[in-house]
Write an enzyme that holds these catalytic residues in place. Structure first.
Site, short mmCIF file in Angstrom:
data_model
loop_
_atom_site.label_atom_id
_atom_site.label_comp_id
_atom_site.label_asym_id
_atom_site.label_seq_id
_atom_site.Cartn_x
_atom_site.Cartn_y
_atom_site.Cartn_z
N SER A 83 0.80 -1.23 0.00
CA SER A 83 0.00 0.00 0.00
C SER A 83 0.83 1.28 0.00
O SER A 83 0.32 2.35 -0.31
CB SER A 83 -0.95 0.02 1.21
OG SER A 83 -0.22 0.16 2.41
N LYS A 154 0.86 4.84 6.74
CA LYS A 154 0.30 5.70 5.69
C LYS A 154 1.01 7.04 5.71
O LYS A 154 1.77 7.36 6.63
CB LYS A 154 -1.21 5.93 5.89
CG LYS A 154 -2.06 4.66 5.98
CD LYS A 154 -2.13 3.89 4.68
CE LYS A 154 -2.94 2.60 4.83
NZ LYS A 154 -2.83 1.73 3.63
#
Length: 278
Positions: A83, A154
């Protein structure tokens, strides 16, 4: 005076004393020999046990030090998915600086952070065997196992008070009305295929993966508590270095993509320009 009798008596007394002394020596000699023999064996056994105990104590001290450091200062974190490609790749072990936000500093736009998403990116703490969970946490603390299911890595795109929208006419995300040129995105990805328009609540963060087409991030939890945003106090730390594999040793690269973003209306912050850590 019977001198002859006295001399004879004296000779007998001396003879008896000499015999007693010789017997005493002969009785002490085996004892000393036995003492030397057993003393030679016992310290050797104790020495072997002492080395083993010293090794065990040293190993325990090293393990305690590693857990202490990873618990409060610098924690290895195994990247489990793609990701965050190409910034971080599956199998990378990053070192998370847990002191980055401990002394009054807050996450900035552009920071790559590790956080606990329980309650915002999913259910509250997942249930399971407490012993297994404890062992998994210990292994994850030294980068030997995947992180807990509620831990995520993230990039911070919006901080408290920011208005984050997707997208402008050129398909770029805007923060406080300023388009962001996200050169760190995975090649071929668009900034977002999902339109959104959100004002980030104070004390929370809007976070997204660099591989937007393979990332479950704030966009996927718009209907969850917090509207997809993450509480600042759930941030574990800032991903600072890539420690493994050897060929990827480096700092996690910073970005100047947010340098031109103005402060949110009414915000009072020393991070107004939106700069990021290197």
């Amino acid at each position: 005076m019977d001198t002859e009798g006295q001399l004879a008596e004296r000779d007998r007394s001396r003879g008896s004393e000499k015999e007693r002394e010789e017997r005493s020596r002969s009785s002490r000699a085996p004892a000393r020999a036995g003492e030397h023999s057993s003393a030679g064996r016992l310290p050797q056994w104790l020495a072997g046990g002492g080395r083993w105990r010293r090794g065990a104590l040293l190993a325990a001290a090293c393990a305690a030090l590693v857990l202490l450091v990873s618990g409060f200062v610098l924690q290895p974190f195994l990247i489990p998915s793609g990701s965050m490609e190409n910034t971080l790749r599956p199998g990378d072990r990053v070192l998370v600086n847990k002191l980055a936000y401990r002394f009054g500093d807050d996450p900035r736009r552009g920071d790559v952070v590790v956080f606990d998403g329980a309650g915002s990116f999913g259910e509250e703490e997942p249930s399971g065997n407490p012993v297994t969970g404890l062992l998994r946490k210990a292994a994850a603390a030294v980068g030997l196992a995947e992180p807990a299911e509620s831990d995520y890595v993230k990039r911070v795109v919006g901080i408290g008070g920011d208005r984050v929208t997707c997208c402008d006419r050129r398909g770029r995300i805007e923060v406080n009305g300023r388009p962001v040129d996200e050169r760190y995105l995975h090649p071929g990805d668009s900034p977002s295929r999902v339109p959104f328009d959100i004002v980030v609540p104070e004390g929370r963060l809007w976070v997204m993966g660099d591989h937007r087409d393979a990332s479950r991030d704030s966009r996927d939890y718009l209907g969850a508590p917090g509207g997809g945003t993450v509480p600042v106090d759930k941030v574990i730390g800032r991903a600072a270095w890539i420690g493994w594999p050897f060929g990827r040793w480096s700092g996690v690269p910073g970005t100047d993509a947010f340098a031109g973003v103005p402060a949110a209306p009414g915000a009072i912050s020393s991070d107004a320009p939106g700069g990021a850590h290197g």
